[in-house]
Design a protein around this motif. Structure first.
Motif, PDB file in Angstrom:
ATOM      1  N   GLY A 224      74.710  -4.172  -8.652  1.00 49.24           N
ATOM      2  CA  GLY A 224      74.867  -2.608  -8.775  1.00 49.24           C
ATOM      3  C   GLY A 224      75.093  -2.448 -10.525  1.00 49.24           C
ATOM      4  O   GLY A 224      74.788  -1.228 -10.762  1.00 49.24           O
ATOM      5  N   THR A 225      75.451  -3.209 -11.186  1.00 51.24           N
ATOM      6  CA  THR A 225      75.599  -3.009 -12.681  1.00 51.24           C
ATOM      7  C   THR A 225      74.185  -2.450 -13.187  1.00 51.24           C
ATOM      8  O   THR A 225      74.162  -1.664 -13.870  1.00 51.24           O
ATOM      9  N   PHE A 226      73.222  -3.123 -12.677  1.00 50.21           N
ATOM     10  CA  PHE A 226      71.902  -2.748 -13.226  1.00 50.21           C
ATOM     11  C   PHE A 226      71.423  -1.195 -12.592  1.00 50.21           C
ATOM     12  O   PHE A 226      70.721  -0.642 -13.469  1.00 50.21           O
ATOM     13  N   LEU A 227      71.858  -0.953 -11.592  1.00 43.82           N
ATOM     14  CA  LEU A 227      71.455   0.495 -11.048  1.00 43.82           C
ATOM     15  C   LEU A 227      72.528   1.573 -11.757  1.00 43.82           C
ATOM     16  O   LEU A 227      71.956   2.639 -11.985  1.00 43.82           O
ATOM     17  N   PHE A 228      73.595   0.942 -12.239  1.00 42.76           N
ATOM     18  CA  PHE A 228      74.346   1.874 -13.039  1.00 42.76           C
ATOM     19  C   PHE A 228      73.645   2.064 -14.476  1.00 42.76           C
ATOM     20  O   PHE A 228      73.611   3.371 -14.649  1.00 42.76           O
ATOM     21  N   TYR A 229      72.895   1.159 -15.006  1.00 46.62           N
ATOM     22  CA  TYR A 229      72.285   1.570 -16.240  1.00 46.62           C
ATOM     23  C   TYR A 229      71.018   2.181 -15.942  1.00 46.62           C
ATOM     24  O   TYR A 229      70.617   3.041 -17.000  1.00 46.62           O
ATOM     25  N   ALA A 230      70.252   2.100 -14.747  1.00 50.64           N
ATOM     26  CA  ALA A 230      69.298   2.645 -14.543  1.00 50.64           C
ATOM     27  C   ALA A 230      69.271   4.100 -14.382  1.00 50.64           C
ATOM     28  O   ALA A 230      68.473   5.170 -14.719  1.00 50.64           O
ATOM     29  N   GLY A 231      70.449   4.649 -14.011  1.00 55.15           N
ATOM     30  CA  GLY A 231      70.857   5.982 -13.727  1.00 55.15           C
ATOM     31  C   GLY A 231      70.905   6.444 -14.916  1.00 55.15           C
ATOM     32  O   GLY A 231      70.538   7.920 -15.221  1.00 55.15           O
ATOM     33  N   TRP A 232      71.592   5.971 -15.853  1.00 57.57           N
ATOM     34  CA  TRP A 232      71.564   6.271 -17.464  1.00 57.57           C
ATOM     35  C   TRP A 232      70.310   6.795 -18.082  1.00 57.57           C
ATOM     36  O   TRP A 232      70.232   7.582 -18.759  1.00 57.57           O
ATOM     37  N   ILE A 233      69.449   5.661 -17.711  1.00 56.50           N
ATOM     38  CA  ILE A 233      68.160   5.659 -18.128  1.00 56.50           C
ATOM     39  C   ILE A 233      67.434   6.887 -17.807  1.00 56.50           C
ATOM     40  O   ILE A 233      66.482   7.921 -18.530  1.00 56.50           O
ATOM     41  N   VAL A 234      67.366   7.255 -16.535  1.00 54.58           N
ATOM     42  CA  VAL A 234      67.076   8.655 -15.774  1.00 54.58           C
ATOM     43  C   VAL A 234      67.310  10.034 -16.626  1.00 54.58           C
ATOM     44  O   VAL A 234      66.793  10.703 -17.042  1.00 54.58           O
ATOM     45  N   THR A 235      68.877   9.783 -16.889  1.00 55.78           N
ATOM     46  CA  THR A 235      69.468  11.031 -17.389  1.00 55.78           C
ATOM     47  C   THR A 235      68.961  10.972 -19.180  1.00 55.78           C
ATOM     48  O   THR A 235      68.704  12.086 -19.360  1.00 55.78           O
ATOM     49  N   MET A 236      68.900  10.145 -19.732  1.00 58.60           N
ATOM     50  CA  MET A 236      68.456  10.300 -21.075  1.00 58.60           C
ATOM     51  C   MET A 236      67.068  10.566 -21.209  1.00 58.60           C
ATOM     52  O   MET A 236      66.768  11.320 -22.230  1.00 58.60           O
ATOM     53  N   THR A 237      66.246  10.053 -20.530  1.00 58.96           N
ATOM     54  CA  THR A 237      64.756  10.330 -20.415  1.00 58.96           C
ATOM     55  C   THR A 237      64.498  11.944 -20.303  1.00 58.96           C
ATOM     56  O   THR A 237      63.937  12.383 -20.724  1.00 58.96           O
ATOM     57  N   ILE A 238      65.355  12.478 -19.168  1.00 58.40           N
ATOM     58  CA  ILE A 238      65.185  13.824 -19.061  1.00 58.40           C
ATOM     59  C   ILE A 238      65.825  14.564 -20.218  1.00 58.40           C
ATOM     60  O   ILE A 238      65.171  15.575 -20.469  1.00 58.40           O
ATOM     61  N   PHE A 239      66.789  14.203 -20.820  1.00 62.98           N
ATOM     62  CA  PHE A 239      67.392  14.690 -22.150  1.00 62.98           C
ATOM     63  C   PHE A 239      66.534  15.003 -23.005  1.00 62.98           C
ATOM     64  O   PHE A 239      66.166  16.017 -23.833  1.00 62.98           O
ATOM     65  N   VAL A 240      65.611  13.685 -23.399  1.00 62.08           N
ATOM     66  CA  VAL A 240      64.577  13.667 -24.509  1.00 62.08           C
ATOM     67  C   VAL A 240      63.474  14.778 -24.036  1.00 62.08           C
ATOM     68  O   VAL A 240      63.085  15.559 -24.926  1.00 62.08           O
ATOM     69  N   ALA A 241      63.083  14.779 -22.830  1.00 57.66           N
ATOM     70  CA  ALA A 241      61.869  15.649 -22.489  1.00 57.66           C
ATOM     71  C   ALA A 241      62.246  17.051 -22.765  1.00 57.66           C
ATOM     72  O   ALA A 241      61.449  17.735 -23.048  1.00 57.66           O
ATOM     73  N   LEU A 242      63.388  17.404 -22.381  1.00 53.65           N
ATOM     74  CA  LEU A 242      63.981  18.945 -22.572  1.00 53.65           C
ATOM     75  C   LEU A 242      64.327  19.441 -23.967  1.00 53.65           C
ATOM     76  O   LEU A 242      64.205  20.374 -24.442  1.00 53.65           O
ATOM     77  N   PHE A 243      65.285  18.427 -24.652  1.00 52.68           N
ATOM     78  CA  PHE A 243      65.925  18.853 -26.019  1.00 52.68           C
ATOM     79  C   PHE A 243      65.642  18.024 -27.304  1.00 52.68           C
ATOM     80  O   PHE A 243      66.152  18.668 -28.374  1.00 52.68           O
ATOM     81  N   LEU A 244      64.735  17.204 -27.348  1.00 57.27           N
ATOM     82  CA  LEU A 244      64.533  16.374 -28.503  1.00 57.27           C
ATOM     83  C   LEU A 244      62.990  17.034 -28.859  1.00 57.27           C
ATOM     84  O   LEU A 244      62.263  16.516 -28.571  1.00 57.27           O
ATOM     85  N   PRO A 245      63.145  17.723 -30.209  1.00 57.24           N
ATOM     86  CA  PRO A 245      61.594  18.214 -30.817  1.00 57.24           C
ATOM     87  C   PRO A 245      60.984  16.937 -31.585  1.00 57.24           C
ATOM     88  O   PRO A 245      61.671  15.923 -31.784  1.00 57.24           O
ATOM     89  N   GLU A 246      59.736  17.005 -31.489  1.00 58.21           N
ATOM     90  CA  GLU A 246      59.062  16.162 -32.303  1.00 58.21           C
ATOM     91  C   GLU A 246      59.196  16.249 -33.733  1.00 58.21           C
ATOM     92  O   GLU A 246      59.158  17.267 -34.437  1.00 58.21           O
TER      93      GLU A 246
END
Length: 499
Positions: A452-474
């Motif tokens: 489950g440790t790897f699922l823990f990190y997978a959850g964070w990866i989903v969160t950060m990918t959404i964050f980049v899509a919405l809030f990080l400008p080019e």
């Protein structure tokens, strides 16, 4: 100009785009500072699997590993052992915050030299360690060294590189981190069978420290830093050197002088300035980007790769070879990032890398869950262990062309001159702080969460990918002094930034 999926309609003039031999050599020498961080990441995990090292300093780990029915996830769960690894990151956190003032006062280059010398001293103490206290003292000095260099080097690269190719030059820092990791893993493989091998592995950290320190002494400071310290003539010479003697550097120099005068006129504590509303997006990114980089789980996997692979069925030698393979894959993927980051942009790589890492982390969790069971006591077959290694390599590749190099690049390029060292210091401090917490808890988490440790990190990866899509400008191709435009036109951040 497209910025994070939204248009920027402003007079952003891209200047100073010429690549010279001097700027290539200067950036390569500066980027070699990453060697010491990479070497330490790679060496720590390997040394902690060496029986003579464990026998001398951590005999309880060997006793646990010798248990008849050892849970594969709990073999190396030792708070003292993780303290050895993670003590460096507390020291790095403290030194990176101090480095903000030192970098502004003494220059980027001089802080890189200071970091190299401190790291060299720590490596010497670790090589001759007679007890745990000496080990941890050496680790603390290593942490000071890494804290100084990680704060100064990315800023140095962003300030010297031509804006059009800033991303490619800045990825050099992560590339040298990768070289350090691979070199360390190879050295561990060669020394693992000798009773004194751990001393050689730890002591050879003096070599990359000497290389980057001597290299830093041979290059000049950045034009921005020289202007900031009132050395205008030296700044002009530095600009002519990196931009080419046949280039008109007056426009760039005048922009640097203007930015410096604005900063000095404000005459405010940088750590107070960065809290102002207009710098809210900068502050958020300086915290979020390094935080997300660490919760991808990459450094934990790099630290403990030999331990991890040994736990899931590889023998001692095979585990070290697997760690070397993982490092080589990561190194190759960083080269991919170097080629495409200034062509397709930062956001593209973040999003593609995030999706790839998520799939691989979930894949590893599924394979381990099925093969080892919930208890973690079932034996994993060689074929399944190779499948885990393959998924780990694909994961490392995804990180290598996204969150690896870009997490150093973004914080170093988004800040105005007056708070650039401060912003980078906060970014590095967050990086070290999160790494400390994760490295101190990973082996315990692995023991209790199991796959489950790897699922823990997978959850964070989903969160950060959404964050980049919405809030990080080019930010590709934008001169540092024109970076305000990307925030002014962003759908969310424009409410904070003064137009």
């Amino acid at each position: 100009m497209a910025v994070g999926g939204f248009a920027v309609d402003g007079p952003v003039i891209v200047l100073y785009g010429k690549i010279t031999v001097s700027v290539v050599i200067t950036c390569m020498v500066a980027a070699s500072s990453g060697l010491i961080f990479g070497y330490d990441i790679g060496i720590s995990g390997g040394v902690t699997t060496m029986v003579p090292f464990l026998h001398k300093f951590f005999p309880s780990v060997l006793r646990k590993a010798a248990g008849a029915k050892t849970n594969i996830y709990c073999m190396y769960d030792s708070q003292v052992l993780t303290a050895f690894t993670s003590s460096l990151y507390l020291a790095g956190l403290a030194s990176s915050l101090v480095a903000s003032r030192l970098t502004a006062a003494l220059g980027r280059r001089n802080i890189m030299v200071l970091g190299g010398c401190t790291f060299l001293a720590g490596a010497a103490i670790n090589a001759g360690a007679a007890n745990i206290a000496m080990l941890i003292l050496g680790r603390i000095l290593l942490g000071f060294g890494v804290g100084f260099t990680n704060q100064a080097t990315p800023v140095y690269l962003s300030e010297v590189a031509p804006p059009k190719w800033r991303g490619a030059f800045n990825t050099g820092f992560q590339f040298f981190i990768g070289i350090g990791v691979v070199a360390a893993n190879c050295i561990n493989f060669g020394t693992a069978k000798h009773s004194w091998g751990w001393r050689v592995s730890l002591g050879l950290a003096m070599v990359p420290a000497a290389i980057m320190t001597i290299g830093a002494l041979l290059i000049s400071d950045t034009p921005s830093s020289l202007v900031e310290r009132g050395k205008i003539d030296q700044a002009r010479k530095s600009l002519l050197k990196v931009r080419g003697t046949d280039t008109d550097v007056d426009t760039e120099l005048s922009e640097l002088v203007k930015s410096s005068e604005v900063a000095k006129a404000a005459n405010q504590e940088p750590f107070v300035t960065i809290l102002e509303r207009q710098y809210r997006p900068h502050l958020v990114m300086s915290i979020a980007i390094p935080f997300f980089q660490q919760v991808t789980g990459i450094n934990i996997i790099a630290f403990y790769a030999p331990v991890l692979f040994q736990s899931v069925g590889f023998g001692s030698d095979s585990a070290l070879i697997a760690a070397i393979i993982l490092g080589l894959v990561n190194l190759g993927s960083i080269l991919v990032s170097t080629v495409v980051v200034d062509r397709y942009g930062r956001r593209f790589l973040f999003l593609i890398g995030g999706i790839q890492m998520f799939i691989c982390q979930v894949g590893v969790a599924i394979v381990l869950g099925i093969t080892t069971g919930v208890s973690g006591t079932k034996h994993i077959s060689k074929g399944d262990a190779i499948l885990v290694l393959t998924l780990m390599c694909l994961y490392a590749a995804g990180f290598g062309w996204s969150w690896g190099p870009l997490s150093w690049l973004i914080p170093s390029e988004i800040f105005p001159m007056k708070i650039r060292p401060t912003g980078q210091s906060i970014s590095v401090a967050v990086n070290f702080g999160v790494t400390f917490i994760l490295s101190q808890t990973f082996l315990t988490m692995l023991c209790h969460f199991k796959f489950g440790t790897f699922l823990f990190y997978a959850g964070w990866i989903v969160t950060m990918t959404i964050f980049v899509a919405l809030f990080l400008p080019e930010t590709k191709g934008i001169p540092l002094d024109s970076m305000y435009a990307v925030w002014e036109k962003h759908w969310f951040w424009r409410r904070f930034v003064k137009a």
